[in-house]
Design a protein around this motif. Structure first.
Motif, short mmCIF file in Angstrom:
data_model
loop_
_atom_site.label_atom_id
_atom_site.label_comp_id
_atom_site.label_asym_id
_atom_site.label_seq_id
_atom_site.Cartn_x
_atom_site.Cartn_y
_atom_site.Cartn_z
N ASP A 144 0.80 -0.99 0.17
CA ASP A 144 -0.15 0.14 0.32
C ASP A 144 0.96 1.48 -0.21
O ASP A 144 0.11 2.15 0.22
CB ASP A 144 -0.85 0.15 1.48
CG ASP A 144 -2.27 -0.81 1.42
OD1 ASP A 144 -2.57 -1.37 -0.10
OD2 ASP A 144 -1.97 -1.43 2.11
N TYR A 145 1.70 0.85 0.22
CA TYR A 145 2.95 1.97 -0.42
C TYR A 145 2.68 3.65 -1.81
O TYR A 145 2.19 2.71 -1.94
CB TYR A 145 4.74 2.09 -0.54
CG TYR A 145 5.65 2.50 -0.15
CD1 TYR A 145 4.91 4.44 0.90
CD2 TYR A 145 6.48 2.14 -1.08
CE1 TYR A 145 5.86 5.28 0.92
CE2 TYR A 145 7.40 3.75 -1.07
CZ TYR A 145 7.37 5.45 -0.37
OH TYR A 145 8.07 5.92 -0.21
N TYR A 146 2.65 4.56 -0.99
CA TYR A 146 1.89 5.22 -2.27
C TYR A 146 2.32 5.10 -3.84
O TYR A 146 2.24 5.47 -4.28
CB TYR A 146 2.85 6.77 -2.19
CG TYR A 146 1.86 7.96 -2.76
CD1 TYR A 146 0.94 8.11 -2.40
CD2 TYR A 146 2.25 8.19 -3.78
CE1 TYR A 146 -0.27 9.03 -3.01
CE2 TYR A 146 1.32 8.93 -5.24
CZ TYR A 146 0.25 9.52 -4.12
OH TYR A 146 -0.35 10.25 -5.60
N TYR A 147 4.34 4.58 -3.61
CA TYR A 147 5.10 4.46 -4.95
C TYR A 147 4.36 3.13 -5.63
O TYR A 147 5.13 2.50 -6.59
CB TYR A 147 6.76 4.20 -4.91
CG TYR A 147 6.73 6.29 -5.16
CD1 TYR A 147 6.89 6.54 -6.42
CD2 TYR A 147 7.05 6.78 -3.50
CE1 TYR A 147 6.86 7.79 -5.72
CE2 TYR A 147 7.41 7.90 -3.37
CZ TYR A 147 7.61 8.11 -5.05
OH TYR A 147 7.29 10.11 -4.95
N HIS A 148 4.29 2.05 -5.45
CA HIS A 148 3.92 0.65 -5.56
C HIS A 148 2.46 1.02 -6.79
O HIS A 148 3.29 0.20 -7.83
CB HIS A 148 2.73 0.02 -4.52
CG HIS A 148 1.84 -1.67 -4.56
ND1 HIS A 148 1.03 -1.58 -5.57
CD2 HIS A 148 2.85 -2.68 -4.66
CE1 HIS A 148 0.59 -2.79 -5.18
NE2 HIS A 148 1.90 -3.28 -5.20
N ARG A 149 1.50 1.92 -6.79
CA ARG A 149 0.98 1.95 -7.75
C ARG A 149 1.48 2.61 -8.58
O ARG A 149 1.08 2.65 -9.71
CB ARG A 149 -0.97 2.66 -6.83
CG ARG A 149 -1.71 2.95 -7.81
CD ARG A 149 -2.75 4.33 -7.29
NE ARG A 149 -2.69 5.17 -8.31
CZ ARG A 149 -2.20 6.55 -9.01
NH1 ARG A 149 -1.37 6.92 -7.88
NH2 ARG A 149 -2.55 7.49 -9.96
N VAL A 150 2.21 3.84 -8.44
CA VAL A 150 3.19 4.47 -9.08
C VAL A 150 3.93 4.08 -9.76
O VAL A 150 3.90 3.39 -11.30
CB VAL A 150 4.26 5.89 -8.11
CG1 VAL A 150 4.61 6.32 -9.38
CG2 VAL A 150 2.95 6.95 -7.75
N PHE A 151 4.54 2.72 -9.46
CA PHE A 151 5.76 2.37 -10.49
C PHE A 151 4.84 1.08 -11.39
O PHE A 151 5.37 1.29 -12.39
CB PHE A 151 5.84 1.68 -9.02
CG PHE A 151 7.39 1.51 -8.61
CD1 PHE A 151 7.36 3.14 -8.62
CD2 PHE A 151 7.72 0.87 -7.72
CE1 PHE A 151 8.35 3.40 -7.78
CE2 PHE A 151 9.14 1.72 -7.43
CZ PHE A 151 9.16 2.40 -6.22
#
Length: 421
Positions: free
Chosen positions: A247-254
């Motif tokens: 759920d870390y913000y960059y999970h979706r970003v990557f």
């Protein structure tokens, strides 16, 4: 009065290239001028130490013939030694810094590679491919040119097994008006929240260009919308949910950046074989990460990449932006957060890079410390080139912009573009 200049404070190491070997002493020269003339008797408050760390040497020196000379024993391990200087001249407060590099190509990362690193990311990428792209194109007539069509675009990103988190990525697409097919270039963004305009330069020269945002909102809204988000819901987004790996913000970003490659690959005018990526700071990080995860990316230009060697602070040296474990955020230094950070560290993606890379940076960067950036650069085993612009900090580097553009043009030329002309 015409021809006069205000007070100026400058600093530099005594080696022309600012590079030293471990154990070698360094002399920093601080100069003060007023109306372009050396200023005697100015008090220089200075400090010397590894970048982002507490200084091991401080003092006050008065200028003679406009200069203060500071001698230092240097560093006992590879890294960067920074000298800060402050002065007050006629009530005007001045500050500057300079940086000496110690065997920068010998810097090793502090982060470690989890055994399941790619086993963690690859299934998520495969799961995302099963989610319909649902691409939407909205023509932006005000940005079109006689040779280029511009679209505000969106596409779905997320994974099939977590449909409740499936979201949108938005961007600006610039496309040559001809039939094609054309090569493509993806630009991933620096940190912050802002609107984007299309980059028509590349499209004018026969390259499909896509600039994406990462926050799941359209990129053509009024400026105040982004300012309000930056000061509210998305404030310090880079630290959001670090304690939960999925759920870390960059999970979706990557995943959304990888999905941008899919978007371009499916675009009807794409030549199906030639795609590159570029970005600076956060975008410099995302360019390397996306290239490591997506084999359709064939070359990567990365300017002062962020997110390199997060754990540096735990070993008494600088870590990369966003400085997750810097002393002011000591509450984040849990074992869970440290372990999670390894899955979001550019260093560990860089280990898997197998395409040509161009990286540019400045030794005076205080946002993305060069120690952290060399930690990533040094683990890359594919063809790579470092472009050093030593006096620069975390800022636009005109020289690197020109080098990068020419390098990208060379990679793109011969594949349907005339960008090298």
């Amino acid at each position: 009065m015409p021809g006069t200049a205000g007070p100026e404070l400058k600093a530099s190491p005594d080696h022309k290239d600012w590079i030293y070997t471990v154990g070698e002493p360094v002399t920093f020269e601080i100069s003060v001028t007023h109306d372009n003339m050396p200023l005697d008797g100015a008090e220089i408050y200075w400090s010397i130490g590894p970048e982002k760390m507490e200084p091991f040497k401080t003092g006050i020196t008065v200028t003679k013939q406009g200069k203060a000379i500071l001698e230092c024993h240097g560093m006992d391990r590879p890294g960067f030694l920074r000298c800060w200087a402050r002065a007050s001249v006629n009530g005007e407060k001045l500050q500057t810094h300079t940086t000496a590099a110690y065997d920068p190509y010998e810097i090793e990362p502090t982060t470690t590679l989890p055994d399941d690193f790619m086993d963690y990311w690859k299934p998520k990428i495969e799961a995302q491919k099963r989610v319909p792209l649902n691409a939407v194109f909205e023509k932006q007539e005000d940005q079109c040119t006689p040779r280029v069509d511009v679209y505000h675009i969106s596409y779905s990103c997320g994974t099939e097994d977590r449909k409740e988190y499936t979201s949108k990525f938005y961007g600006m697409l610039a496309v040559p008006k001809g039939k094609g097919p054309y090569p493509a270039l993806l630009q991933v963004p620096g940190a912050g929240i802002r609107p984007y305009k299309a980059n028509t330069y590349w499209a004018e020269h026969g390259v499909i260009h896509l600039t994406v945002g990462i926050h799941g909102i359209p990129v053509n809204l009024p400026e105040n919308v982004y300012n309000n988000l930056y000061g509210g819901a998305l404030s310090a987004y880079w630290r959001s949910n670090l304690d939960r790996k999925d759920d870390y913000y960059y999970h979706r970003v990557f995943l959304g950046c990888v999905r941008a490659v899919e978007f371009l690959a499916q675009y009807e005018k794409y030549d199906g074989k030639t795609m590159g990526i570029e970005g600076g700071s956060q975008g410099g990080a995302l360019s390397i990460i996306t290239a490591a995860l997506e084999p359709r990316i064939l070359f990567c230009s990365s300017a002062f990449p962020a997110m390199c060697d997060h754990t540096g602070y735990l070993y008494n040296r600088a870590g990369g932006w966003p400085h997750l474990f810097e002393k002011n955020y000591i509450y984040d230094c849990t074992l869970q957060n440290i372990e999670n950070s390894k899955y979001y560290d550019v260093v560990n993606f860089a280990r898997f890079l197998n395409i040509p890379l161009l990286m540019g940076l400045g030794f005076n960067d205080t946002v993305c410390p060069p120690t952290s950036m060399f930690s990533a650069f040094n683990v890359i085993n594919s063809p790579k080139k470092m472009s050093i612009h030593k006096e620069y900090g975390h800022e636009y580097i005109p020289e690197f912009e020109s080098i990068s553009r020419n390098w990208l043009a060379e990679k793109l030329s011969g594949h349907g573009s005339d960008v090298s002309q």
